[in-house]
Write a protein that holds these residues in place. Structure first.
Motif, PDB file in Angstrom:
ATOM      1  N   PRO A 116      44.936  23.102  41.881  1.00 57.00           N
ATOM      2  CA  PRO A 116      44.604  23.522  43.249  1.00 57.00           C
ATOM      3  C   PRO A 116      44.952  24.983  43.509  1.00 57.00           C
ATOM      4  N   LEU A 117      45.987  25.480  42.813  1.00 56.49           N
ATOM      5  CA  LEU A 117      46.368  26.877  43.005  1.00 56.49           C
ATOM      6  C   LEU A 117      45.247  27.816  42.556  1.00 56.49           C
ATOM      7  N   SER A 118      44.716  27.588  41.361  1.00 54.15           N
ATOM      8  CA  SER A 118      43.670  28.478  40.832  1.00 54.15           C
ATOM      9  C   SER A 118      42.335  28.274  41.522  1.00 54.15           C
ATOM     10  N   ALA A 119      42.127  27.088  42.118  1.00 55.05           N
ATOM     11  CA  ALA A 119      40.864  26.826  42.816  1.00 55.05           C
ATOM     12  C   ALA A 119      40.651  27.816  43.957  1.00 55.05           C
ATOM     13  N   LYS A 120      41.736  28.303  44.551  1.00 61.71           N
ATOM     14  CA  LYS A 120      41.629  29.238  45.677  1.00 61.71           C
ATOM     15  C   LYS A 120      41.053  30.587  45.254  1.00 61.71           C
ATOM     16  N   ALA A 121      41.142  30.894  43.968  1.00 64.20           N
ATOM     17  CA  ALA A 121      40.660  32.187  43.493  1.00 64.20           C
ATOM     18  C   ALA A 121      39.339  32.096  42.742  1.00 64.20           C
ATOM     19  N   CYS A 122      38.845  30.867  42.505  1.00 62.73           N
ATOM     20  CA  CYS A 122      37.570  30.710  41.797  1.00 62.73           C
ATOM     21  C   CYS A 122      36.418  31.149  42.684  1.00 62.73           C
ATOM     22  N   ARG A 123      35.495  31.875  42.102  1.00 60.88           N
ATOM     23  CA  ARG A 123      34.348  32.377  42.866  1.00 60.88           C
ATOM     24  C   ARG A 123      33.256  31.324  43.043  1.00 60.88           C
ATOM     25  N   LEU A 134      40.352  28.909  32.452  1.00 64.76           N
ATOM     26  CA  LEU A 134      40.595  30.132  31.688  1.00 64.76           C
ATOM     27  C   LEU A 134      39.286  30.856  31.394  1.00 64.76           C
ATOM     28  N   HIS A 135      38.267  30.089  31.022  1.00 73.61           N
ATOM     29  CA  HIS A 135      36.961  30.700  30.748  1.00 73.61           C
ATOM     30  C   HIS A 135      36.416  31.392  31.997  1.00 73.61           C
ATOM     31  N   HIS A 136      36.610  30.788  33.150  1.00 78.46           N
ATOM     32  CA  HIS A 136      36.122  31.373  34.401  1.00 78.46           C
ATOM     33  C   HIS A 136      36.726  32.750  34.636  1.00 78.46           C
ATOM     34  N   PHE A 137      37.991  32.909  34.272  1.00 80.07           N
ATOM     35  CA  PHE A 137      38.684  34.187  34.516  1.00 80.07           C
ATOM     36  C   PHE A 137      38.769  35.057  33.254  1.00 80.07           C
ATOM     37  N   THR A 160      46.781  35.909  37.129  1.00 81.70           N
ATOM     38  CA  THR A 160      45.436  36.446  37.348  1.00 81.70           C
ATOM     39  C   THR A 160      44.935  36.100  38.748  1.00 81.70           C
ATOM     40  N   CYS A 161      45.169  34.868  39.186  1.00 78.90           N
ATOM     41  CA  CYS A 161      44.747  34.460  40.529  1.00 78.90           C
ATOM     42  C   CYS A 161      45.449  35.298  41.596  1.00 78.90           C
ATOM     43  N   VAL A 162      46.735  35.534  41.401  1.00 81.65           N
ATOM     44  CA  VAL A 162      47.496  36.362  42.342  1.00 81.65           C
ATOM     45  C   VAL A 162      46.888  37.759  42.412  1.00 81.65           C
ATOM     46  N   THR A 163      46.555  38.314  41.254  1.00 84.52           N
ATOM     47  CA  THR A 163      45.976  39.660  41.198  1.00 84.52           C
ATOM     48  C   THR A 163      44.579  39.699  41.812  1.00 84.52           C
ATOM     49  N   VAL A 164      43.757  38.696  41.472  1.00 83.62           N
ATOM     50  CA  VAL A 164      42.379  38.648  41.985  1.00 83.62           C
ATOM     51  C   VAL A 164      42.357  38.634  43.509  1.00 83.62           C
TER      52      VAL A 164
END
Length: 310
Positions: A116-123, A134-137, A160-164
Motif C-alpha cells: 500500500p505504501l508504494s501504491a501511492k506513488a504508482c502512476r 520494482l519494474h514499474h520504478f 524511490t517512492c519518497v523521492t518520486v
C-alpha cells in the motif's frame, strides 16, 4: 533510522522455520547498512517447494545458528523501530512465530507493508508483487528470493517512492498519505502455516521497454502507425510477437490504459484472474474513458490481426 527493511525465507510450511533473514537500514532516505543471516530452523526439514523458491537446502544451514541465538544480536534494532517488508503479513508472521517458538518476549515496534505504501506513488495500476513494483520504478533486483537482495529491493522501492513524491523522509510521506496502514507488531494476528497458493493461469511477462522496431522504414498509412496500443487478456498469437508487429508498424506499446490510448486489444479473459465479470481493469478503465468522450477503440484479436495485415 528512517526504517529497516526486512525479508525472511522459510524452510517448510511452518512459519517458524525461518532459514534466512535480510535486513537493510535506511537513514535520511539512503541505505546505510545491511545484514544477512542464514538460520538453522527448529527442524532440518526443507520442502522441495520452498527450496525451489529460494534455493537453500539443509546443507546451507545445518551449521548455522538458530533464530534465538541470532535474535540476541539483532533484537535492539527492533525496539521502537519502523520495520517495512513487502507483503508484511508474511514476514511479520515469520518473525512472530520464531519468537514464540523459542519463548522470546514479543517486542514493540511499528511495521508497514510496502504494497500500500508504494501504491501511492504508482502512476498507474500495477500488480502487487515485488517484481512488478520494482519494474514499474525501474529498480534492479539482482537475485529474487535471496533475503538480503529482496530486503534491499524493498528498501529501494520505499526510498524511490519518497523521492518520486518529493518528500524528505518516510515519515513525511506517511503523514501526507495517512491511509497507509501503520500497525503495531504486538497486535499482529500471525498466520502459523504457509499455504502455497495454487498457481493461476498467467501470461508470460513481457518487458515492454525491451521491444523496439527491427525494420528500417514504416508505412505511415498503417492504422497502428503513431498509435498507442494496450493489450489485455490471452491471445492465440504469442503476446511478445504481437507487440513486436505493432512496433514494426510504427505503433507504441503501453502497459496501461489512459486518455492517450488509441487501441485496446482484448484477448480471452480468465475469470480466475479478472473475476466473475470477465472484464479486466484495463477494459473497465477504457469503457469509463469512452463514456467521458475519449476515442479509444476496443477490438478483439480477430480484428487486430486484420488491421495488422492491412
Amino acid at each position: 533510522m528512517d526504517f529497516i527493511a526486512i525479508d525472511f525465507e522459510i524452510a517448510n510450511n511452518k512459519m517458524s522455520s525461518a532459514c534466512s533473514l535480510g535486513m537493510v537500514f535506511v537513514k535520511d532516505n539512503q541505505i546505510v547498512d545491511e545484514k544477512y543471516f542464514l538460520i538453522q530452523p527448529p527442524t532440518l526439514t526443507f520442502l522441495d517447494e520452498t527450496t525451489k523458491i529460494h534455493g537453500l537446502t539443509v546443507e546451507d544451514v545445518k551449521n548455522e545458528r538458530q533464530f534465538h541465538e541470532i535474535w540476541e544480536d539483532i533484537k535492539h534494532y527492533f525496539e521502537g523501530a519502523t520495520i517495512i517488508a513487502h507483503n508484511a503479513q508474511f514476514d511479520m508472521s515469520v518473525l512472530h512465530c520464531c519468537l514464540k517458538e523459542y519463548s522470546i518476549e514479543i517486542p514493540e515496534f511499528e511495521f508497514i507493508c510496502s504494497i500500500p505504501l508504494s501504491a501511492k506513488a504508482c502512476r498507474e495500476k500495477v500488480g502487487n508483487s515485488l517484481v512488478e513494483r520494482l519494474h514499474h520504478f525501474d529498480i534492479h533486483l539482482e537475485n529474487h528470493h535471496n533475503a538480503l537482495h529482496d530486503a534491499r529491493a524493498c528498501a529501494e522501492l520505499v526510498t524511490t517512492c519518497v523521492t518520486v513524491k518529493n518528500k524528505k523522509s518516510l515519515q513525511s510521506y506517511c503523514k501526507t498519505y495517512r491511509s497507509i496502514p501503520i500497525k503495531k507488531f504486538s497486535e499482529l494476528k500471525p498466520q502459523t502455516y504457509f499455504k502455497q497458493q495454487k498457481k493461476k493461469k498467467s501470461f508470460t511477462k513481457v518487458v515492454i521497454s525491451e521491444i523496439s522496431a527491427n525494420v528500417q522504414t514504416f508505412n505511415e498509412d498503417h492504422p497502428f502507425f503513431g498509435k498507442n496500443i494496450v493489450f489485455t487478456g490471452e491471445l492465440k498469437l504469442d503476446r511478445k510477437d504481437a507487440m513486436q508487429k505493432v512496433v514494426n508498424a510504427g505503433g507504441t506499446i503501453k502497459s496501461g490504459v489512459s486518455g492517450k490510448t488509441h487501441y485496446l486489444i482484448v484477448g480471452k479473459q480468465d475469470k480466475t484472474i479478472v473475476g466473475a465479470s470477465g472484464i479486466s481493469t484495463k477494459e473497465e478503465k477504457a469503457y469509463s474513458l469512452i463514456e467521458k468522450g475519449t476515442a479509444i477503440k476496443i477490438i478483439g484479436e480477430e480484428e487486430f490481426v486484420d488491421l495488422l495485415g492491412s
